[in-house]
Scaffold this motif. Structure first.
Motif, PDB file in Angstrom:
ATOM      1  N   ARG A 112     -68.669 -47.932 -83.928  1.00  0.00           N
ATOM      2  CA  ARG A 112     -68.279 -46.807 -82.620  1.00  0.00           C
ATOM      3  C   ARG A 112     -67.444 -45.223 -83.422  1.00  0.00           C
ATOM      4  NH1 ARG A 112     -62.935 -49.380 -79.168  1.00  0.00           N
ATOM      5  NH2 ARG A 112     -64.639 -50.746 -77.943  1.00  0.00           N
ATOM      6  N   ASP A 207     -62.021 -42.932 -74.812  1.00  0.00           N
ATOM      7  CA  ASP A 207     -61.348 -44.541 -74.209  1.00  0.00           C
ATOM      8  C   ASP A 207     -61.032 -44.799 -75.167  1.00  0.00           C
ATOM      9  OD1 ASP A 207     -61.125 -47.180 -72.950  1.00  0.00           O
ATOM     10  OD2 ASP A 207     -62.906 -45.742 -71.142  1.00  0.00           O
ATOM     11  N   PRO A 208     -59.829 -46.521 -75.288  1.00  0.00           N
ATOM     12  CA  PRO A 208     -59.057 -47.167 -76.021  1.00  0.00           C
ATOM     13  C   PRO A 208     -60.303 -48.543 -76.355  1.00  0.00           C
ATOM     14  CG  PRO A 208     -57.316 -46.748 -74.320  1.00  0.00           C
ATOM     15  CD  PRO A 208     -58.311 -45.351 -74.962  1.00  0.00           C
ATOM     16  N   LYS A 209     -60.807 -48.634 -75.285  1.00  0.00           N
ATOM     17  CA  LYS A 209     -61.601 -49.659 -74.436  1.00  0.00           C
ATOM     18  C   LYS A 209     -62.558 -49.882 -74.888  1.00  0.00           C
ATOM     19  CE  LYS A 209     -58.744 -51.650 -70.550  1.00  0.00           C
ATOM     20  NZ  LYS A 209     -59.033 -51.058 -69.088  1.00  0.00           N
ATOM     21  N   THR A 210     -63.970 -48.586 -75.116  1.00  0.00           N
ATOM     22  CA  THR A 210     -65.049 -48.118 -74.982  1.00  0.00           C
ATOM     23  C   THR A 210     -65.246 -47.619 -76.558  1.00  0.00           C
ATOM     24  OG1 THR A 210     -65.284 -46.163 -74.174  1.00  0.00           O
ATOM     25  CG2 THR A 210     -65.336 -48.166 -73.070  1.00  0.00           C
TER      26      THR A 210
END
Length: 305
Positions: A112, A207-210
């Protein structure tokens, strides 16, 4: 304008744009320069609180062009005040996501982090290669001379305002930082380009999810300059290791001393600005915090020499 309250500004918006009436609103941020409100959790409105609207007019001119050129979403001004309006504002659809704060980036796994670094690099590459407006056409040599004069003036301001509050060692370290930047001719062979100039963690959304970046905001300091300058807050906020990851993917106008200018000069500028403002505002607590930072840098300097 500076004394107006959010309620008054929201009422003005609803009067000008009746379709907004009845929608809830909240204050997102309030500073000496801007008041920002969110309407209906879908639109962001920014009200400059100073009489100088030149930067906002530049944003209104350039952002439509940049929006077509950049790989990440930027504010799309759907609402703007009229030329004769006393209350000046712009409004744009809220960019999804949340700011990529230092603490959030630190929790990313390696893949990430690398993906975020690449997205940031692609954004800065595209921004620094933008030539779609007349303001990007400058005489490089003359511009670089003026850029150097600007930072020389900045040093004089530090000397006059901050130095009386520093000890000898603190003064010497700051003098050395500026000397090492201002005098090597290689530091002034950069290609002038369009800068965001305020490219920092709370202006980079993800986007905190991805973990993927979703957009960049706050282009109020758009100007021409040294492309290395746009990395200064990345270095300060996220650290040199992540900044080097970004540089590994950066395809803009880099040169031989690019990284040195970032890590040895531009990364300190916000701290120096904070010291200037602290003395001017007689905020001695803030100055004391910066003194601690100066002392830490002085110890690092001792280790190096």
């Amino acid at each position: 304008m500076g004394t107006m309250k959010a309620e008054t500004l929201h009422a003005h918006l609803c009067d000008r744009h009746p379709e907004l009436s009845g929608e809830p609103y909240r204050v997102l941020s309030s500073t000496m320069q801007n008041l920002v409100i969110v309407v209906g959790e879908r639109l962001v409105f920014r009200f400059p609180l100073t009489s100088d609207h030149a930067s906002l007019l530049l944003e209104m001119k350039l952002l439509p062009k940049l929006g077509k050129h950049l790989p990440l979403p930027v504010p799309d001004f759907l609402y703007t005040s009229g030329r004769k309006d006393k209350i000046v504002y712009v409004g744009y659809p809220m960019i999804p996501g949340i700011p990529l704060e230092k603490e959030l980036l630190a929790k990313f796994d390696d893949s990430r982090k690398k993906a975020a670094a690449r997205q940031i690099a692609d954004f800065l590459t595209a921004l620094h290669q933008f030539t779609g407006d007349s303001m990007t056409r400058v005489d490089p040599r003359g511009f670089r001379d003026e850029w150097r004069k600007t930072w020389s003036g900045y040093y004089r301001a530090m000397e006059q305002t901050v130095f009386p509050h520093l000890n000898r060692k603190q003064k010497l370290w700051i003098m050395q930082v500026f000397y090492d930047y201002l005098y090597p001719s290689g530091h002034f062979k950069f290609t002038p380009c369009l800068l965001h100039s305020d490219f920092k963690n709370d202006h980079i959304f993800h986007d905190p999810k991805t973990g993927k970046l979703t957009g960049v905001i706050d282009f109020g300091l758009l100007r021409m300059g040294d492309p290395a300058y746009d990395f200064h807050d990345l270095c300060l906020s996220y650290g040199e290791t992540f900044t080097r990851m970004v540089l590994d993917h950066y395809g803009g106008p880099a040169d031989r001393t690019f990284e040195q200018r970032i890590t040895r000069f531009y990364a300190y500028i916000l701290r120096f600005s904070s010291m200037l403002h602290a003395v001017q505002a007689k905020d001695w607590n803030k100055l004391a915090l910066r003194m601690e930072w100066l002392n830490e840098k002085g110890r690092e300097w001792d280790d190096e020499v």
